[in-house]
Scaffold this motif. Sequence first.
Motif, short mmCIF file in Angstrom:
data_model
loop_
_atom_site.label_atom_id
_atom_site.label_comp_id
_atom_site.label_asym_id
_atom_site.label_seq_id
_atom_site.Cartn_x
_atom_site.Cartn_y
_atom_site.Cartn_z
N GLY A 125 11.71 -10.30 19.66
CA GLY A 125 12.80 -9.60 20.33
C GLY A 125 13.22 -8.35 19.61
N MET A 126 13.29 -8.42 18.28
CA MET A 126 13.66 -7.24 17.49
C MET A 126 12.64 -6.12 17.65
N ILE A 127 11.36 -6.46 17.59
CA ILE A 127 10.32 -5.44 17.71
C ILE A 127 10.36 -4.81 19.10
N LEU A 128 10.51 -5.64 20.13
CA LEU A 128 10.57 -5.12 21.50
C LEU A 128 11.80 -4.24 21.69
N TYR A 129 12.91 -4.65 21.14
CA TYR A 129 14.16 -3.89 21.22
C TYR A 129 14.00 -2.51 20.59
N LEU A 130 13.47 -2.47 19.38
CA LEU A 130 13.28 -1.19 18.69
C LEU A 130 12.29 -0.29 19.42
N SER A 131 11.26 -0.90 20.03
CA SER A 131 10.26 -0.09 20.73
C SER A 131 10.81 0.52 22.01
N ASN A 132 11.95 0.04 22.47
CA ASN A 132 12.62 0.62 23.63
C ASN A 132 13.71 1.60 23.23
N ILE A 133 13.86 1.81 21.94
CA ILE A 133 14.88 2.75 21.43
C ILE A 133 14.21 3.96 20.78
N TYR A 134 13.16 3.71 19.99
CA TYR A 134 12.51 4.76 19.21
C TYR A 134 11.15 5.13 19.80
N LYS A 135 10.74 6.36 19.58
CA LYS A 135 9.43 6.81 20.01
C LYS A 135 8.35 6.13 19.16
N ARG A 136 7.11 6.21 19.65
CA ARG A 136 6.02 5.44 19.06
C ARG A 136 5.88 5.65 17.55
N HIS A 137 5.94 6.90 17.12
CA HIS A 137 5.69 7.18 15.71
C HIS A 137 6.98 7.41 14.92
N GLU A 138 8.05 6.86 15.45
CA GLU A 138 9.30 6.72 14.70
C GLU A 138 9.57 5.24 14.41
N LEU A 139 8.73 4.38 14.94
CA LEU A 139 9.01 2.95 14.96
C LEU A 139 8.82 2.27 13.61
N GLN A 140 7.72 2.55 12.92
CA GLN A 140 7.41 1.73 11.74
C GLN A 140 8.42 1.91 10.62
N LEU A 141 8.95 3.12 10.46
CA LEU A 141 9.95 3.32 9.41
C LEU A 141 11.15 2.41 9.67
N ARG A 142 11.53 2.31 10.96
CA ARG A 142 12.68 1.47 11.30
C ARG A 142 12.35 -0.01 11.11
N VAL A 143 11.14 -0.40 11.51
CA VAL A 143 10.72 -1.79 11.29
C VAL A 143 10.66 -2.06 9.79
N GLY A 144 10.13 -1.08 9.04
CA GLY A 144 10.01 -1.24 7.59
C GLY A 144 11.34 -1.43 6.90
N ILE A 145 12.37 -0.72 7.38
CA ILE A 145 13.69 -0.82 6.75
C ILE A 145 14.26 -2.22 6.93
N PHE A 146 14.22 -2.75 8.16
CA PHE A 146 14.80 -4.08 8.32
C PHE A 146 13.85 -5.15 7.77
N TYR A 147 12.54 -4.87 7.76
CA TYR A 147 11.58 -5.82 7.21
C TYR A 147 11.74 -5.89 5.68
N ALA A 148 12.07 -4.75 5.07
CA ALA A 148 12.27 -4.74 3.62
C ALA A 148 13.43 -5.65 3.23
N SER A 149 14.37 -5.82 4.17
CA SER A 149 15.47 -6.73 3.88
C SER A 149 14.97 -8.15 3.69
N ALA A 150 13.80 -8.45 4.29
CA ALA A 150 13.20 -9.76 4.08
C ALA A 150 12.75 -9.90 2.63
N SER A 151 12.20 -8.80 2.09
CA SER A 151 11.81 -8.82 0.68
C SER A 151 13.04 -9.05 -0.20
N LEU A 152 14.10 -8.31 0.13
CA LEU A 152 15.31 -8.45 -0.67
C LEU A 152 15.94 -9.82 -0.49
N SER A 153 15.71 -10.43 0.69
CA SER A 153 16.29 -11.74 0.93
C SER A 153 15.77 -12.76 -0.07
#
Length: 528
Positions: free
Chosen positions: A142-170
Amino acid sequence: MPSDKVEASSPNAMGTHQHMTKRILWKLDCHILPPLAILWLANFIDRSNIGNARIAGLETDTHLVGNQFNTILAGKLFYVTYLAIEIPSNMVLKKMKPNRWIPLLVCLWGIVTTLTALVNNFEGLLAIRIFLGLCEGGLLPGMILYLSNIYKRHELQLRVGIFYASASLSGAFGGLLATAITKMDGVGGLAGWRWIFILEGIATVVVAAMAALVLPEGLSTAYFLTEEERVFAVQRFLSDDVTLSPSSPQSPSPVGTIEERKGEDVVQVEVADTTTPVKTIRKEVEEKFEWSEVVRGLVDIQTWLTGIAYFGLVVSLYSYSLFLPTIVTGLGYSGPEAQLHTVPPYVPAAVLTVVVAFLSDRLKWRGPFILICLPFAIIAWRLPGYILAITAETNGTRYIAVFFMAAGVFPSGPSILSILPNNSSGHYKRATTTALQLAIANCGGFVATFSYTPDQRPKYIRGHTISLAFVSLAWVLIACNVSYCLWENKARREGRRQDNLTKYQALVDAGKTRAPIGDRHPDFRFTL
């Protein structure tokens, strides 16, 4: 390739366009990424806290014996509910509104986590895991689909990376929190491990409620954007779709407006380019559910190549996250000291995740960065990482290997998660591919939870070897996917996919589809 269809006839116009783009992205980032990062952080902490609870006495207090702890983590019923919910959840997301559906899943997850403190036996833990699977399954798709409907194709991974990095910090926060919370051992007559579930579960419910208040439904209803910014943001997002070009089967329409419908709201969006086919834009925005689009997602070769590759990563990622505390204990640490030693490996992994995501969007690469990062984990199993972990003779060397494991696997996650949203066009096909990829990938939990068993202490050679094999498989499959994208893009450049237009128009004329042509368009280019 598509570009923003906001015409810039002068340097001043170009400067205004760039300024507006930066302003909108800044507002979107500030209002969307922090809530998603916190939700994912809470989710990952809740998912991995059972490893910390194990150190704090869960296994003893619930009378687990043999491989029962591993059975709880990989219980078949847990994965039945987990995997079964992913695709249906993404189908429901558009109807239920993502800014409500995603926090609801996290809230339910937090409630179930809190209830874990009440269990006293193997059967109780198994029941909790079943409900956890039902709540967790739809979150990441759901998160990935949500972001893909907000950001353009090549703006997506940075945004995914930021919230995914929170998993590392978790992983770091999880260890620190567990260390602090276990000091409450005996408070209220409860063991420290029970307080881990109670406090972290309640915190999850609270952040889910806050996210529901902050997240926007979509670009057209973003409360923090002005009316002018909303119009610009919607037009800018749609302009990233190459199927809106004049070569689309639909005929171009003159300058005018389009209506973007979001529930009962209608936003008038100006079309600033006389070659933009308005009917096509409306069709994309108002796409209706069709089973044929689900089937297109199910049979897409990239879904299976990246899904099985991600399966390989998940084996390593889950093993690492769930069993790092156990591995650290096997290195000779115990109690709070063991909890604290689970923290440092996550920090460089989080930084590297964001750096790789930034470069990936800048260069418009996905697979190539995975091919670069995974050798850190592979050689990390030979020089650094897993191979080093297998061949190491001292506990200090094994601990260093853990850093390389994280550095190779964690940055690859956002890259692989961004491939299908980039290469699947059409809402319901994209909803299907992103969910199916994760459904395939999360089957890796079966393997992961039985990879590191107590009898392997302290070297865990079998566990490391299994992870090494699957990470190597992931590298091969991603190489195959990159090769496929290169081959298909070459065919499209050479005009060998022009018959896709005719085939699509025939389906439309026969009444077999009303969905957009999407990634079948010969001008559509796959991201590597």
